[in-house]
Design a protein around this motif. Structure first.
Motif, mmCIF file in Angstrom:
data_model
loop_
_atom_site.group_PDB
_atom_site.id
_atom_site.type_symbol
_atom_site.label_atom_id
_atom_site.label_comp_id
_atom_site.label_asym_id
_atom_site.label_seq_id
_atom_site.Cartn_x
_atom_site.Cartn_y
_atom_site.Cartn_z
ATOM 1 N N ALA A 97 12.431 27.129 91.884
ATOM 2 C CA ALA A 97 12.859 27.323 90.494
ATOM 3 C C ALA A 97 11.871 28.230 89.754
ATOM 4 N N LEU A 98 12.423 29.018 88.821
ATOM 5 C CA LEU A 98 11.619 29.916 87.977
ATOM 6 C C LEU A 98 12.103 29.742 86.539
ATOM 7 N N GLU A 99 11.212 29.888 85.575
ATOM 8 C CA GLU A 99 11.630 29.642 84.181
ATOM 9 C C GLU A 99 12.031 30.922 83.451
ATOM 10 N N SER A 100 12.634 30.766 82.284
ATOM 11 C CA SER A 100 13.066 31.948 81.540
ATOM 12 C C SER A 100 12.384 32.137 80.186
ATOM 13 N N HIS A 108 10.033 35.020 75.852
ATOM 14 C CA HIS A 108 8.976 34.819 74.855
ATOM 15 C C HIS A 108 7.571 35.056 75.398
ATOM 16 N N GLY A 109 7.437 35.094 76.729
ATOM 17 C CA GLY A 109 6.090 35.122 77.311
ATOM 18 C C GLY A 109 5.549 36.509 77.546
ATOM 19 N N MET A 110 6.456 37.488 77.671
ATOM 20 C CA MET A 110 6.038 38.870 77.961
ATOM 21 C C MET A 110 6.941 39.839 77.217
ATOM 22 N N PRO A 111 6.426 41.041 76.931
ATOM 23 C CA PRO A 111 7.279 42.041 76.269
ATOM 24 C C PRO A 111 8.232 42.719 77.257
ATOM 25 N N TYR A 112 9.285 43.340 76.714
ATOM 26 C CA TYR A 112 10.198 44.151 77.506
ATOM 27 C C TYR A 112 9.543 45.512 77.716
ATOM 28 N N ARG A 130 19.511 40.793 80.396
ATOM 29 C CA ARG A 130 19.935 40.480 79.026
ATOM 30 C C ARG A 130 18.908 39.574 78.331
ATOM 31 N N LEU A 131 18.463 38.554 79.048
ATOM 32 C CA LEU A 131 17.437 37.654 78.493
ATOM 33 C C LEU A 131 16.183 38.433 78.084
ATOM 34 N N GLY A 132 15.800 39.366 78.957
ATOM 35 C CA GLY A 132 14.581 40.145 78.718
ATOM 36 C C GLY A 132 14.735 41.088 77.540
ATOM 37 N N PRO A 142 12.543 37.319 72.159
ATOM 38 C CA PRO A 142 12.330 36.103 71.372
ATOM 39 C C PRO A 142 13.476 35.731 70.427
ATOM 40 N N LYS A 143 14.491 36.587 70.327
ATOM 41 C CA LYS A 143 15.630 36.219 69.468
ATOM 42 C C LYS A 143 16.487 35.123 70.109
ATOM 43 N N ILE A 144 16.346 34.966 71.431
ATOM 44 C CA ILE A 144 17.074 33.863 72.074
ATOM 45 C C ILE A 144 16.294 32.569 71.790
ATOM 46 N N ALA A 145 17.008 31.438 71.721
ATOM 47 C CA ALA A 145 16.327 30.172 71.440
ATOM 48 C C ALA A 145 15.374 29.820 72.578
ATOM 49 N N LYS A 146 14.181 29.373 72.212
ATOM 50 C CA LYS A 146 13.236 28.838 73.197
ATOM 51 C C LYS A 146 13.618 27.371 73.381
ATOM 52 N N ALA A 147 14.093 27.045 74.576
ATOM 53 C CA ALA A 147 14.695 25.732 74.773
ATOM 54 C C ALA A 147 13.784 24.791 75.536
#
Ligand code: PSU
Ligand code: MN
Length: 312
Positions: A24-27, A32-36, A78-80, A84-89
């Protein structure tokens, strides 16, 4: 029959049903952890590394209210891009996002939950959340720690960053019965450098030993997760004074700006990257690669041991 809104990617489902290793790997690390674009490049690269080591990667997120174990390259991109506009869940956000068909990038805690639902017991990432430095006043303690006390997933990471109170984080994990294993180290790594000065519970030199400890913990019914702390490669580790100065500056900036709650960790990470002119980001990427390599090997070893166990 209860329907769980869980989508396991076909490749992951095949591997699971044939008892082949999955990692497993996280998103949140992507959003939120690194810039695009470094985030997307890293997310692709770690999937490749997992495969090279013989494990099927399952990047985890919540999309349109569905718990996803395994994302397509387009979904990762898309996530990348959204960042940070996507919710941090984290754990508390899962029911809300599911019920409202929304998207979320999963933290260590939420990734553990979805991994376990999908039958995946090994997860590699960069760093854990922990007890924040002024937690006695703010009560800021990451839900990652609580999750480690309840969900059966081994988390391979580079220890705990000194944006956190490392000593209190160790105390909290001890209280909650979470073993901290040091991979080829007797000292808990401090993320950007190799030695926090705090001891691990046991130094482990072979991946099979990690797999045996996981098996013992879960067959004994002790439940919960474990931490496998893997130090950043020597040649990429940062000078302690350099990183500590950057962290102090980032912390005082966060305080001045009144940053609180789930914004704290992403704020500190990006501030530290800015202050170190990208050096901390390079270190972060290198240690994630290294953790995924180790995580995949642990997944391989654990699946061998589980196969032997179920035959016995
Ligand atoms: N540490 C990192 N990179 C990250 C995170 C932590 O070096 O991306 C993310 C992880 O998803 C972790 C979360 O689970 O931050 C912890 O956030 P909080 O402190 O708000 O619980
Ligand atoms: Mn927090």
């Amino acid at each position: 029959m209860i329907h769980i809104p869980l989508d396991i990617a076909p490749e992951v489902a095949d591997a699971r049903s044939e008892h082949r290793p999955v990692l497993a790997l996280e998103s949140t690390i992507i959003s939120h952890g690194m810039p695009y674009p470094e985030n997307v490049e890293t997310a692709y690269r770690v999937e490749e590394i997992a495969r090279q080591e013989g494990a099927v990667p399952a990047t985890i997120a919540i999309l349109d209210g569905r718990l996803k174990a395994g994302l397509t390259p387009e979904e990762i991109d898309r996530l990348g891009q959204v960042g940070p506009k996507i919710a941090k869940a984290s754990r508390r956000d899962i029911p809300i996002l599911v019920a409202s068909n929304e998207n979320g990038a999963t933290t260590v805690a939420a990734t553990m939950i979805i991994a376990a639902l999908a039958g995946i017991h090994v997860f590699a990432t960069g760093g854990l959340g922990g007890v924040h430095r002024n937690a006695s006043e703010t009560f800021d303690i990451s839900a990652d720690l609580e999750e480690l006390s309840r969900t059966e997933v081994a988390v391979i990471c580079s220890g705990v960053k000194s944006i956190l109170d490392i000593g209190l984080t160790c105390e909290y994990l001890e209280t909650n019965g979470v073993p901290i294993l040091g991979y080829k180290t007797s000292s808990l790594p401090a993320f950007y450098n190799r030695d926090s000065g705090f001891p691990v519970d046991r130094q482990i030199d072979e991946v099979a030993e990690v797999a045996r400890i996981m098996m013992a913990q879960w067959t004994l019914g002790l439940g919960g997760g474990l931490i496998v702390a893997n130090p950043i490669p020597e040649e990429m580790s940062m000078e302690k004074t350099v990183i500590d100065t950057a962290i102090e500056e980032a912390l005082s900036e966060a305080e001045k700006k009144g940053v609180t709650g789930k914004e704290v960790t992403p704020f500190l990470l990006s501030k530290v990257a800015e202050i170190t002119k990208g050096d901390s980001l390079k270190a972060n990427i290198a240690l994630v690669h290294n953790n995924v390599r180790l995580g995949a090997r642990i997944a391989v070893s654990y699946s061998e041991i589980s196969a032997n166990n179920s035959r016995a």
